[in-house]
Write a protein that holds these residues in place. Structure first.
Motif, PDB file in Angstrom:
ATOM      1  N   GLY A 184       0.820  -1.200   0.000  1.00 32.72           N
ATOM      2  CA  GLY A 184       0.000   0.000   0.000  1.00 32.72           C
ATOM      3  C   GLY A 184       0.858   1.256   0.000  1.00 32.72           C
ATOM      4  N   PRO A 185       0.245   2.417   0.165  1.00 30.61           N
ATOM      5  CA  PRO A 185       0.968   3.684   0.040  1.00 30.61           C
ATOM      6  C   PRO A 185       2.106   3.832   1.047  1.00 30.61           C
ATOM      7  CG  PRO A 185      -1.398   4.060  -0.017  1.00 30.61           C
ATOM      8  CD  PRO A 185      -1.203   2.628   0.378  1.00 30.61           C
ATOM      9  N   VAL A 186       3.249   4.270   0.548  1.00 36.90           N
ATOM     10  CA  VAL A 186       4.405   4.609   1.374  1.00 36.90           C
ATOM     11  C   VAL A 186       4.795   6.041   1.021  1.00 36.90           C
ATOM     12  CG1 VAL A 186       6.801   4.060   1.937  1.00 36.90           C
ATOM     13  CG2 VAL A 186       5.196   2.207   1.419  1.00 36.90           C
ATOM     14  N   VAL A 187       5.144   6.844   2.030  1.00 42.74           N
ATOM     15  CA  VAL A 187       5.437   8.248   1.795  1.00 42.74           C
ATOM     16  C   VAL A 187       6.852   8.590   2.265  1.00 42.74           C
ATOM     17  CG1 VAL A 187       2.996   8.765   2.210  1.00 42.74           C
ATOM     18  CG2 VAL A 187       4.668   9.197   4.029  1.00 42.74           C
ATOM     19  N   ALA A 188       7.339   9.716   1.757  1.00 45.08           N
ATOM     20  CA  ALA A 188       8.507  10.388   2.324  1.00 45.08           C
ATOM     21  C   ALA A 188       8.020  11.787   2.690  1.00 45.08           C
ATOM     22  CB  ALA A 188       9.653  10.448   1.326  1.00 45.08           C
ATOM     23  N   THR A 189       7.775  12.030   3.954  1.00 45.97           N
ATOM     24  CA  THR A 189       7.118  13.274   4.343  1.00 45.97           C
ATOM     25  C   THR A 189       7.985  14.499   4.117  1.00 45.97           C
ATOM     26  OG1 THR A 189       7.842  12.926   6.624  1.00 45.97           O
ATOM     27  CG2 THR A 189       5.570  12.277   6.076  1.00 45.97           C
ATOM     28  N   HIS A 190       9.311  14.344   4.144  1.00 41.91           N
ATOM     29  CA  HIS A 190      10.177  15.530   4.038  1.00 41.91           C
ATOM     30  C   HIS A 190      11.516  15.165   3.389  1.00 41.91           C
ATOM     31  CE1 HIS A 190      11.032  13.650   7.900  1.00 41.91           C
ATOM     32  NE2 HIS A 190      12.066  14.432   8.141  1.00 41.91           N
ATOM     33  N   SER A 191      11.495  15.113   2.059  1.00 40.23           N
ATOM     34  CA  SER A 191      12.692  14.780   1.278  1.00 40.23           C
ATOM     35  C   SER A 191      12.647  15.517  -0.053  1.00 40.23           C
ATOM     36  CB  SER A 191      12.768  13.274   1.016  1.00 40.23           C
ATOM     37  OG  SER A 191      12.909  12.539   2.216  1.00 40.23           O
ATOM     38  N   ASN A 192      13.820  15.731  -0.641  1.00 32.91           N
ATOM     39  CA  ASN A 192      13.928  16.389  -1.940  1.00 32.91           C
ATOM     40  C   ASN A 192      14.608  15.466  -2.949  1.00 32.91           C
ATOM     41  OD1 ASN A 192      12.666  18.665  -0.897  1.00 32.91           O
ATOM     42  ND2 ASN A 192      14.570  19.768  -0.524  1.00 32.91           N
ATOM     43  N   ASP A 260       9.540  20.864   7.335  1.00 30.12           N
ATOM     44  CA  ASP A 260      10.630  20.585   8.286  1.00 30.12           C
ATOM     45  C   ASP A 260      11.279  21.869   8.810  1.00 30.12           C
ATOM     46  OD1 ASP A 260      12.298  19.015   9.825  1.00 30.12           O
ATOM     47  OD2 ASP A 260      13.636  18.448   8.184  1.00 30.12           O
ATOM     48  N   PHE A 261      10.489  22.876   9.132  1.00 32.36           N
ATOM     49  CA  PHE A 261      11.050  24.116   9.674  1.00 32.36           C
ATOM     50  C   PHE A 261      11.737  23.840  11.017  1.00 32.36           C
ATOM     51  CE2 PHE A 261       7.478  25.919   7.097  1.00 32.36           C
ATOM     52  CZ  PHE A 261       8.270  26.599   6.187  1.00 32.36           C
ATOM     53  N   SER A 262      12.863  24.479  11.229  1.00 33.99           N
ATOM     54  CA  SER A 262      13.643  24.178  12.439  1.00 33.99           C
ATOM     55  C   SER A 262      14.240  25.413  13.089  1.00 33.99           C
ATOM     56  CB  SER A 262      14.764  23.193  12.101  1.00 33.99           C
ATOM     57  OG  SER A 262      15.568  23.668  11.027  1.00 33.99           O
ATOM     58  N   GLU A 263      13.800  26.597  12.676  1.00 30.15           N
ATOM     59  CA  GLU A 263      14.397  27.822  13.206  1.00 30.15           C
ATOM     60  C   GLU A 263      14.145  27.990  14.701  1.00 30.15           C
ATOM     61  OE1 GLU A 263      10.230  28.908  12.925  1.00 30.15           O
ATOM     62  OE2 GLU A 263      11.541  27.837  11.545  1.00 30.15           O
TER      63      GLU A 263
END
Length: 324
Positions: A184-192, A260-263
């Protein structure tokens, strides 16, 4: 409106909670997200350095902080545990947050802890952060080491429970092992895109295509070191080039945001993964600047319908399909 599939806000909530504060989301995050037209997203529990040395203790601290924060901010933020929760919050004009698990170092080999975290409200999980653990290997681990047998069982449990399964921090060997184990669906939530910025945390063209084949999504990551190798070129314009390439490879239905903001992270935590003085893309310094991404998308030719899919509708589909 915009769905952000990866936020570390619970880390900041925990930091202030342990200092004796309350109503933390309202004080430190709400106005910035509102200005950025963020309707909601996935807020993760993460064993942030230097607290990763006792990962289960840190996870329980964060769960305690969330439990105390939830009633304080209930008028402006819904902690969502289903698609219906999300839609109800939108109808009421509240933001919403799904609880995610950025890595499962905290469980060791005790898969029953996944059930406990699910009962608490977690609806998303990845197997690792950047480290090796008893389940799999992260981006900074041994490149030859993939999933373990325990990791394969964890994949099945995560999907059987109806949690979103995330590959964002896996090394290549673990990525492909997980895709073979998943259904089923697999994601990468924060990748380029690795083809545009050669970082281990970014995904190859073949990996992007394979995630689309599962029905999954990749969330565009604003962390500057994943945008371009040259610091002065880490701009919104070059970030959107990653988006364009993802759409070309995967199709418009398989791309979203995972900024993925991290400031707002403390120095010791930030320095554990950032090698530059600032962690942000130029023009996208924090969540309030997300409209700059939308404007750049319009400039390069995305239609309003395409922007709606990328900004929130694609993630809504995944939530509706996966979360039980």
């Amino acid at each position: 409106m915009n769905f952000d599939a990866h936020s570390d806000i619970w880390t900041d909530v925990t930091h202030h909670y342990l200092d004796g504060e309350s109503d933390i989301f309202r004080k430190y995050h709400y106005e910035r997200l509102k200005k950025g037209q963020i309707e909601g997203g996935i807020f993760v529990i993460w064993n942030d350095p230097p607290f990763d040395k006792e990962p289960l203790k840190r996870t329980r601290q964060m769960m305690e902080a969330i439990a105390h924060e939830e009633p304080d901010c209930a008028d402006i933020l819904k902690v969502a545990r289903s698609y219906d929760d999300m839609m109800k919050a939108r109808d009421e004009g509240r933001m919403y947050a799904f609880i995610g698990l950025e890595g499962l170092k905290s469980i060791g080999e005790d898969l029953d802890l996944i059930d406990e975290f699910y009962q608490f409200g977690a609806r998303h999980a990845g197997l690792t952060w950047n480290e090796e653990n008893p389940l799999a290997t992260g981006a900074l681990g041994n490149p030859e080491r993939g999933l373990t047998d325990t990791g394969r069982r964890a994949v099945k449990k995560i999907q059987d429970l109806g949690m979103i399964l995330d590959v964002s921090h896996l090394n290549d060997a673990s990525f492909w092992d997980l895709l073979r184990a998943a259904d089923g669906p697999v994601v990468a939530t924060h990748s380029n895109c690795r083809a545009l910025c050669n970082q281990r945390r970014n995904l190859t063209d073949e990996q992007l295509k394979e995630l689309a084949r599962t029905g999954g999504i990749v969330g565009l990551n604003s962390f500057n070191e994943f945008v371009h190798d040259v610091e002065s070129e880490q701009t919104v314009g070059n970030l959107v080039k990653h988006l364009v390439r993802m759409v070309e490879l995967m199709g418009i239905d398989h791309v979203g945001f995972g900024f993925d903001f991290s400031e707002f992270l403390c120095g010791d935590t930030l320095s554990s993964f950032s090698s530059q003085a600032n962690p942000y893309t130029i023009g996208l310094e924090d969540a309030s600047k997300v409209p700059n991404v939308i404007e750049e998308m319009k400039r390069v030719g995305f239609s309003n319908e395409e922007i709606d899919k990328i900004s929130h509708k694609n993630w809504h589909r995944i939530i509706r399909e996966v979360i039980k």
